[in-house]
Design a protein around this motif. Structure first.
Motif, PDB file in Angstrom:
ATOM      1  N   ILE A  64       0.884  -1.171   0.000  1.00  0.00           N
ATOM      2  CA  ILE A  64       0.000   0.000   0.000  1.00  0.00           C
ATOM      3  C   ILE A  64       0.919   1.218   0.000  1.00  0.00           C
ATOM      4  O   ILE A  64       1.675   1.423   0.936  1.00  0.00           O
ATOM      5  N   HIS A  68      -1.137   7.446   2.342  1.00  0.00           N
ATOM      6  CA  HIS A  68      -2.507   7.036   2.682  1.00  0.00           C
ATOM      7  C   HIS A  68      -2.527   6.567   4.132  1.00  0.00           C
ATOM      8  O   HIS A  68      -1.520   6.096   4.644  1.00  0.00           O
ATOM      9  N   SER A  71      -1.162   3.166   4.449  1.00  0.00           N
ATOM     10  CA  SER A  71       0.154   2.924   3.842  1.00  0.00           C
ATOM     11  C   SER A  71       0.885   1.856   4.634  1.00  0.00           C
ATOM     12  O   SER A  71       0.874   1.849   5.862  1.00  0.00           O
ATOM     13  N   TYR A 105      -9.656  -3.568  -0.204  1.00  0.00           N
ATOM     14  CA  TYR A 105      -9.364  -2.129  -0.177  1.00  0.00           C
ATOM     15  C   TYR A 105     -10.222  -1.416  -1.217  1.00  0.00           C
ATOM     16  O   TYR A 105     -10.564  -2.006  -2.256  1.00  0.00           O
ATOM     17  N   TYR A 109      -7.167   3.102  -1.293  1.00  0.00           N
ATOM     18  CA  TYR A 109      -6.292   2.250  -0.482  1.00  0.00           C
ATOM     19  C   TYR A 109      -6.746   2.163   0.970  1.00  0.00           C
ATOM     20  O   TYR A 109      -5.946   1.852   1.843  1.00  0.00           O
ATOM     21  N   ARG A 151      -1.748  -9.885  -4.825  1.00  0.00           N
ATOM     22  CA  ARG A 151      -2.959  -9.078  -5.002  1.00  0.00           C
ATOM     23  C   ARG A 151      -3.953  -9.846  -5.869  1.00  0.00           C
ATOM     24  O   ARG A 151      -3.556 -10.699  -6.667  1.00  0.00           O
TER      25      ARG A 151
END
Ligand SMILES: [Zn+2]
Length: 155
Positions: A64, A68, A71, A105, A109, A151
């Motif tokens: 990430i 954010h 993160s 997410y 994010y 992912r």
């Protein structure tokens, strides 16, 4: 089991290649380790566990990105020798059917949901998370160590 609703996204080949180059230069945050047990050293590029004796690079990866609230940068392994990127992207990788948590997410994010794969079919959990319209992607992580594994995106 094949599916038609999502695809598996392994670590990009250029990220693995860069990690090998940086490790070869002796950077302290890229450690060379030898796998000493099966099931403990998952390669994020070929999406299989290293065999005992295989050399692995351990380095930080920002699954990430910075900037954010969620993160996150954390340690991941790749094979020290070039390996083939996982290509069966319509199949959940067999080595990771257990011991993973699926985190959903949104496009900013933000983590919006998470569910542990606990003996269930991971495909059903992924499809349920992707049914939420706000889900942008799902990350598979180690349920024990928390490390990013791969992912999952909608087709
Ligand atoms: Zn590999």
């Amino acid at each position: 089991m094949k599916n038609s609703k999502f695809r598996i996204v392994p670590l990009a080949t250029d990220v693995a290649a860069t990690a090998r180059r940086v490790a070869a230069s002796g950077a302290p945050d890229h450690a060379m380790v030898v796998a000493d047990s099966p099931g403990g050293f998952p390669c994020r590029h070929c999406l299989r566990y290293a065999q005992a004796g295989e050399r692995m690079i351990l380095f930080p990866y920002a699954a990430i990105p910075a900037g954010h609230p969620y993160s996150e940068s954390g340690p991941i392994f790749v094979h020290a020798e070039p390996c083939e990127r996982y290509h069966a992207t319509d199949e959940f990788p067999a080595d990771f059917r257990k011991g993973r948590v699926m985190r959903a997410y949104n496009s900013n994010y933000d983590m919006i949901d998470a569910e542990v794969v606990n003996g269930d079919a991971p495909e059903a959990i992924i499809e349920k998370l992707l049914e939420k319209p706000e889900t942008a992607f799902v990350d598979a992580r180690s349920v024990t160590h928390g490390c990013y594994t791969f992912r999952i995106q909608r087709l």
